[in-house]
Design an enzyme around this catalytic site. Structure first.
Site, PDB file in Angstrom:
ATOM      1  N   ASP A  42      -7.547   2.122  -8.896  1.00 38.15           N
ATOM      2  CA  ASP A  42      -7.975   3.444  -9.343  1.00 38.15           C
ATOM      3  C   ASP A  42      -8.220   3.401 -10.852  1.00 38.15           C
ATOM      4  O   ASP A  42      -7.325   3.052 -11.619  1.00 38.15           O
ATOM      5  CB  ASP A  42      -6.877   4.460  -9.012  1.00 38.15           C
TER       6      ASP A  42
ATOM      7  N   THR B  82     -13.330  -7.294   0.372  1.00 43.02           N
ATOM      8  CA  THR B  82     -12.610  -6.027   0.221  1.00 43.02           C
ATOM      9  C   THR B  82     -13.522  -4.875   0.634  1.00 43.02           C
ATOM     10  O   THR B  82     -14.754  -4.961   0.564  1.00 43.02           O
ATOM     11  CB  THR B  82     -12.156  -5.818  -1.230  1.00 43.02           C
ATOM     12  N   GLU B  83     -12.923  -3.770   1.066  1.00 43.63           N
ATOM     13  CA  GLU B  83     -13.693  -2.596   1.469  1.00 43.63           C
ATOM     14  C   GLU B  83     -14.544  -2.091   0.312  1.00 43.63           C
ATOM     15  O   GLU B  83     -15.733  -1.796   0.474  1.00 43.63           O
ATOM     16  CB  GLU B  83     -12.741  -1.492   1.940  1.00 43.63           C
ATOM     17  N   GLU B  84     -13.936  -1.964  -0.871  1.00 43.17           N
ATOM     18  CA  GLU B  84     -14.663  -1.463  -2.024  1.00 43.17           C
ATOM     19  C   GLU B  84     -15.739  -2.446  -2.467  1.00 43.17           C
ATOM     20  O   GLU B  84     -16.817  -2.043  -2.907  1.00 43.17           O
ATOM     21  CB  GLU B  84     -13.696  -1.192  -3.182  1.00 43.17           C
TER      22      GLU B  84
ATOM     23  N   GLU C 205       0.845  -1.190   0.000  1.00 47.15           N
ATOM     24  CA  GLU C 205       0.000   0.000   0.000  1.00 47.15           C
ATOM     25  C   GLU C 205       0.881   1.240   0.000  1.00 47.15           C
ATOM     26  O   GLU C 205       1.853   1.307   0.748  1.00 47.15           O
ATOM     27  CB  GLU C 205      -0.925  -0.016   1.234  1.00 47.15           C
ATOM     28  N   ILE C 206       0.541   2.208  -0.835  1.00 41.26           N
ATOM     29  CA  ILE C 206       1.389   3.385  -0.989  1.00 41.26           C
ATOM     30  C   ILE C 206       1.099   4.469   0.051  1.00 41.26           C
ATOM     31  O   ILE C 206       1.946   5.303   0.344  1.00 41.26           O
ATOM     32  CB  ILE C 206       1.236   3.949  -2.423  1.00 41.26           C
TER      33      ILE C 206
ATOM     34  N   ASN D  95       5.652   1.409  -3.400  1.00 42.17           N
ATOM     35  CA  ASN D  95       5.187   1.905  -4.688  1.00 42.17           C
ATOM     36  C   ASN D  95       5.364   0.768  -5.693  1.00 42.17           C
ATOM     37  O   ASN D  95       6.414   0.625  -6.310  1.00 42.17           O
ATOM     38  CB  ASN D  95       5.988   3.141  -5.107  1.00 42.17           C
ATOM     39  N   SER D  96       4.335  -0.048  -5.827  1.00 43.62           N
ATOM     40  CA  SER D  96       4.438  -1.262  -6.638  1.00 43.62           C
ATOM     41  C   SER D  96       4.653  -0.970  -8.110  1.00 43.62           C
ATOM     42  O   SER D  96       5.267  -1.771  -8.824  1.00 43.62           O
ATOM     43  CB  SER D  96       3.177  -2.116  -6.468  1.00 43.62           C
TER      44      SER D  96
END
EC number: 2.1.1.33
Length: 281
Positions: A179, A254-256, A120-121, A156-157
């Site tokens: 995104d 997942t949250e989304e 996670e960024i 930062n994948s």
């Protein structure tokens, strides 16, 4: 007069007892981060990663006199420093852009012998997942010892994925509700592209899978186009997906995914398998 306490101060005050679950309201952060910025993330190589701090239950300390050249579990000893603690197995599952870790914590009990890592960024979101993992480990320490196999790292994948994993290390990669970057000039920031798919192919073992889900049809079509157009991947058939518990977990945990469910939206799921590399001529 002193102003109201800052978010971090409130966050620290909320963690009064060891093992207490973190409260998400203290870890909120804007939904988007610029993937083209380094964000002070400068990993050197997979061999330089000290995974023992993320998976302490799997830590082992080999004798300093015994050489071990496995890049998945070892760290070089620069300047004659003491060897860094290693782990008994390597990470095999990665959730790229894991958010608040809903999928991670749902998969952990289903795959107790597999090390699962969220990337996670966003700083605050990463810290939330790390704190939740610690709390869940403490809560289960006296019984089943669950959640020792799950962790999260700020990364930062899009720029540094091969700096964390060696060739063929992973068995599963999850790309959940990435995104969509709707504007055409922003498409270069999408987590799926010809270049990034080559990096996924590099870190995935033959037969490994990339799991994707989104509620944006345009992004779904983009994902399908770019993976089907890559020589290292083939699409997994619907019949096979029906028997894969990872697919159902990804849909619901997942949250989304929960948000889309509440709003009555549609979820587009597609999975791709890493093919064997052809022999050199």
């Amino acid at each position: 007069m002193a102003g109201p306490p800052k978010k971090r101060q409130k966050r620290d005050e909320s963690k009064q007892e060891e093992g207490q679950m973190p409260q998400k309201k203290f870890y909120r952060q804007r939904a988007h981060a610029n993937p083209f910025s380094d964000h002070d993330l400068i990993p050197s190589s997979p061999a330089a990663m000290d995974w023992s701090q993320h998976y302490p239950a799997f830590a082992i300390t080999p004798p300093s006199s015994t050489p071990n050249n496995d890049p998945k579990t070892t760290t070089p000893e620069p300047n004659n420093q003491a060897p860094i603690t290693q782990i008994s197995k390597s990470v095999e599952v990665a959730d790229i852009g894991c958010g608040f870790g809903g999928l991670l914590f749902a998969l952990a009990p289903k795959m107790p012998s597999t090390l699962i890592l969220g990337l996670e960024i966003r700083t605050s979101v990463t810290e939330f997942v790390q704190e939740k993992a610690k709390a869940l480990r403490l809560q289960h320490a006296s019984s089943d010892g669950l959640y020792q196999n799950v962790s999260c790292i700020r990364a930062n994948s899009m720029k540094f994925l091969p700096n964390f994993f060696v060739k063929g290390q992973l068995r599963k990669i999850f790309l959940c509700f990435p995104d969509p970057h709707f504007k055409a000039r922003k498409h270069k920031a999408r987590i799926v592209s010809g270049t990034l798919n080559s990096e996924y192919a590099f870190v995935l073992a033959a037969g490994g899978k990339v799991y994707t889900i989104t509620d944006v049809e345009d992004l779904h079509l983009w994902i399908v186009e770019h993976f089907e157009g890559h020589a290292s991947f083939e699409r997994v058939g619907e019949e096979e997906l029906e028997g894969d518990e990872c697919v159902e977990t990804m849909r619901r945990e997942t949250e989304e995914g929960k948000k889309v469910e509440r709003n009555g939206g549609r979820k587009y799921v597609v999975v791709f398998r890493r093919l064997e590399d052809p022999p050199w001529p």
